[in-house]
Design a protein around this motif. Structure first.
Motif, PDB file in Angstrom:
ATOM      1  N   SER A   4       0.839  -1.188   0.000  1.00 33.46           N
ATOM      2  CA  SER A   4       0.000   0.000   0.000  1.00 33.46           C
ATOM      3  C   SER A   4       0.872   1.234   0.000  1.00 33.46           C
ATOM      4  O   SER A   4       2.064   1.175   0.265  1.00 33.46           O
ATOM      5  N   VAL A   5       0.255   2.385  -0.286  1.00 32.39           N
ATOM      6  CA  VAL A   5       0.975   3.636  -0.292  1.00 32.39           C
ATOM      7  C   VAL A   5       0.194   4.649   0.512  1.00 32.39           C
ATOM      8  O   VAL A   5      -0.854   4.369   1.058  1.00 32.39           O
ATOM      9  N   GLU A  11      -6.227   7.297  -5.791  1.00 34.79           N
ATOM     10  CA  GLU A  11      -6.306   6.609  -7.079  1.00 34.79           C
ATOM     11  C   GLU A  11      -5.108   5.682  -7.273  1.00 34.79           C
ATOM     12  O   GLU A  11      -5.259   4.536  -7.718  1.00 34.79           O
ATOM     13  N   PHE A  12      -3.928   6.176  -6.928  1.00 31.61           N
ATOM     14  CA  PHE A  12      -2.716   5.364  -7.025  1.00 31.61           C
ATOM     15  C   PHE A  12      -2.826   4.141  -6.121  1.00 31.61           C
ATOM     16  O   PHE A  12      -2.505   3.018  -6.521  1.00 31.61           O
ATOM     17  N   ASP A  13      -3.293   4.368  -4.896  1.00 32.60           N
ATOM     18  CA  ASP A  13      -3.423   3.276  -3.937  1.00 32.60           C
ATOM     19  C   ASP A  13      -4.411   2.229  -4.420  1.00 32.60           C
ATOM     20  O   ASP A  13      -4.188   1.030  -4.269  1.00 32.60           O
ATOM     21  N   ASP A  14      -5.488   2.672  -5.057  1.00 33.74           N
ATOM     22  CA  ASP A  14      -6.488   1.739  -5.575  1.00 33.74           C
ATOM     23  C   ASP A  14      -5.909   0.909  -6.711  1.00 33.74           C
ATOM     24  O   ASP A  14      -6.129  -0.314  -6.776  1.00 33.74           O
ATOM     25  N   ALA A  49       8.926   9.135  -5.949  1.00 32.40           N
ATOM     26  CA  ALA A  49       8.883   7.942  -5.099  1.00 32.40           C
ATOM     27  C   ALA A  49       7.802   6.976  -5.580  1.00 32.40           C
ATOM     28  O   ALA A  49       8.019   5.761  -5.638  1.00 32.40           O
ATOM     29  N   LEU A  50       6.638   7.532  -5.939  1.00 33.61           N
ATOM     30  CA  LEU A  50       5.554   6.686  -6.434  1.00 33.61           C
ATOM     31  C   LEU A  50       5.886   6.134  -7.819  1.00 33.61           C
ATOM     32  O   LEU A  50       5.493   5.012  -8.157  1.00 33.61           O
ATOM     33  N   LEU A  51       6.609   6.899  -8.603  1.00 35.49           N
ATOM     34  CA  LEU A  51       7.039   6.420  -9.908  1.00 35.49           C
ATOM     35  C   LEU A  51       7.947   5.203  -9.765  1.00 35.49           C
ATOM     36  O   LEU A  51       7.810   4.210 -10.489  1.00 35.49           O
TER      37      LEU A  51
END
Length: 264
Positions: A4-5, A11-14, A49-51
């Motif tokens: 998870s984030v 939206e990213f987490d989903d 970081a998410l990338l």
């Protein structure tokens, strides 16, 4: 892969959650599409970081599909940059997995050890367990059977007790080591434990290695009828999932079973 984030990126987490759910049931092509969406989301927002996390997640599935060569350079850049410890661990693990699948087991072992060290620093027992399992697979491929068995045992000791695909895979790996060491009763017990767990899940691709290893075990103990049954199951699932390497292995074992049973 990560679980998870930050909740602020809903939206990213989903997408992250949905991608991992698809991986868990073996729908890998669909997971790639979801992780592509994650990648685009992070690129649009310039979230480095998410990338990196999206790159690692997508690379993991591509490696599993046998298409990891193009992912290694990006993973290595994440590892060298060392910005986020979670992504560094993921990058090292997936590089190791890629090298293991293409047969470069020395490099696989090198990166698997880095992944284990990072997982230990993060305090993630499940990740430490997966690194031990990968180290065991690399050692086994180099015929270091006793050393591989110790890695699989370490992995099982750290893996959560709940029934999962990953626990079943480790049980099967350890069972194969026991068979190679002539400890057939223990090997059979572990193989059938693995099979019982995997049958709870809809994806048939996870069943292939266990059926192959049971075919081999039955060949070693002269149970040719059972060997052919498990070999045929492995072949069927391998053909359904277009796993050409497993198709070849299944055909070879089925040929051995026919030869040894006198069915020329």
């Amino acid at each position: 892969m990560s679980d998870s984030v930050d909740g602020s990126h809903a939206e990213f987490d989903d997408l992250n959650r949905r991608g991992h759910e698809l991986v868990a049931v073996g729908q890998l092509e669909q997971a790639v599409a979801i992780f592509d969406e994650m990648l685009e989301w992070a690129q649009r927002r310039g979230a480095s970081a998410l990338l990196d996390l999206a790159i690692c997640n997508r690379a993991a599935v591509m490696v599993q599909l046998g298409r990891g060569e193009s992912e290694v350079a990006r993973l290595r850049r994440i590892l060298v940059r060392g910005a986020d410890p979670v992504c560094c661990r993921l990058a090292a693990y997936h590089i190791a997995r890629h090298y293991d699948l293409i047969g470069n087991h020395e490099k696989a072992l090198f990166y698997a050890r880095i992944a284990r060290e990072r997982a230990e620093q993060l305090g993630r027992k499940d990740w430490v367990a997966s690194s031990h399992n990968l180290m065991g697979e690399s050692l086994l491929a180099q015929s270091f059977i006793a050393e591989a068995a110790r890695e699989f045992e370490a992995a099982l000791g750290l893996m959560p007790e709940e029934l999962s695909v990953w626990r079943a895979c480790i049980l099967n790996n350890l069972g194969y080591c026991q068979v190679l060491q002539g400890r057939f009763d223990e090997g059979y017990r572990l193989h059938y434990q693995s099979l019982a767990i995997l049958r709870r899940f809809p994806a048939k691709r996870w069943l292939i290695p266990t059926h192959l290893d049971l075919c081999y075990a039955h060949l070693e103990t002269g149970r040719y009828r059972q060997a052919r049954r498990h070999g045929a199951a492995a072949l069927r699932f391998a053909e359904q999932t277009r796993d050409s390497k497993s198709v070849k292995n299944a055909l070879y074992l089925l040929g051995e079973a026919a030869n040894l049973s006198g069915d020329v």
